[in-house]
Design a protein around this motif. Sequence first.
Motif: not given
Length: 419
Positions: A163-179, A366-377
């Motif tokens: 679910l954290g993955v889904f939330v992170a993906y939804t937050k990023l999909i409009d501003i970047a290309h996420v694979h 917590v999981f969403m922030i972990s994913i965003l921190t790892a991806l958006v660098r």
Amino acid sequence: MPHVTAPPQPRATFARRPQACADCGLFLHIPPLPRSAVARCPRCNAVLRRRRTDPHGRALAMAVTGLVLFALATQSPFMDLELGGREQATTLLTGPEVLTDSSLWLLGVVVLVTTLAAPLTKLAATTWVLVALRLPRPPRHLPMVFRLVERLAPWSMVEVFLLGVFVAYTKLIDIAHVHVGLAVYALGGLMLAMAAADAALDDEAVWNALERKGVTAAPMPAREGRGPRIACTCCGLVSRGVATCPRCGAALRARQPDSLARSWALLAAAAVLYVPANLLPVMTVVSFGHGEADTILSGVESLAAAGMWPLAALVFFASITVPVVKLIGLAVLLVSTGRGARGRLRERTTLFRIVDAVGRWSMIDVFMISILTALVRLGTIASVHPGPGVLAFCAVVVLTMLAANSFDPRLMWDAAGRR
């Protein structure tokens, strides 16, 4: 040293044994159940046992499938982010590693344990026990290993992480290309495999099989010992006159020692940390040198402002509503038990089950922030940094889970004179 095998236990012996409800402490006998039947406590309606159609084979197949999917998930790409001509690739280990590098090593450990270590250990332990039961001479440590399966269940959070993955993906999909990489799909399969293994596994059938194989000390019937009857909170066996459970080796206590005091202490600590968890930023988004801090509530507001109302409602429920419900619910249970309240025992027991079950879902943020921190660098283009609020919030989730685990619901019935 020769292997000593205890005499096989006849099926009738298991059926005649007294058992105890883990939620209200009622001692009772469960008659032999037909396949797929469910036995419930007549006093508090707790599920005492679910008789599975194939208590070993299906669970073993699903556990092995889960191990294969786990290996695939950890060895495959997780998610890739592309923005402004720069690309960032991640694996499942990237999040904990980045959190550790950000001086939030404790948060990294929690994410690592709940998403990788606990699920892997639970699957491996289940597989080993069910495989070893098929051996002519199973090893003597199987009861200890099987106890570990139940202990790890609340801390295995693959479904919450998804679910954290889904939330992170939804937050990023409009501003970047996420694979989305193969690891995400493997995690989805892992979640289903673990759920199927849990649904197929009959704990009581496994404990009985361990006895038949002579792995545990053949327990004497409860009526033959001296002293009060004590139910093992791990395997459910009722014994008299012994300090440790003869079936699983767990320490036997009539009730959890200092249950109310420990629950109050953990709950008070969680309540104190809940304030900074909501006031301090949980993450800071830096874009082209400009940083914007987000709290839990501001994150919900941004999702709602972007028109993502269902997602905003999900995050609000998991990150704000659930912690408040747990804090208030546990306080109600502790106060009513301490005062010896006699009313609504069944409803309060149901409240305890709800509080105990929903707490882990607050880890979505917590999981969403972990994913965003790892991806958006992406350097000066964009980066996400975890804030102190997420550490406080994670502590609230863990402390409330520990508080619920420390609370012995049987004390409610004892206080009301229904022991």
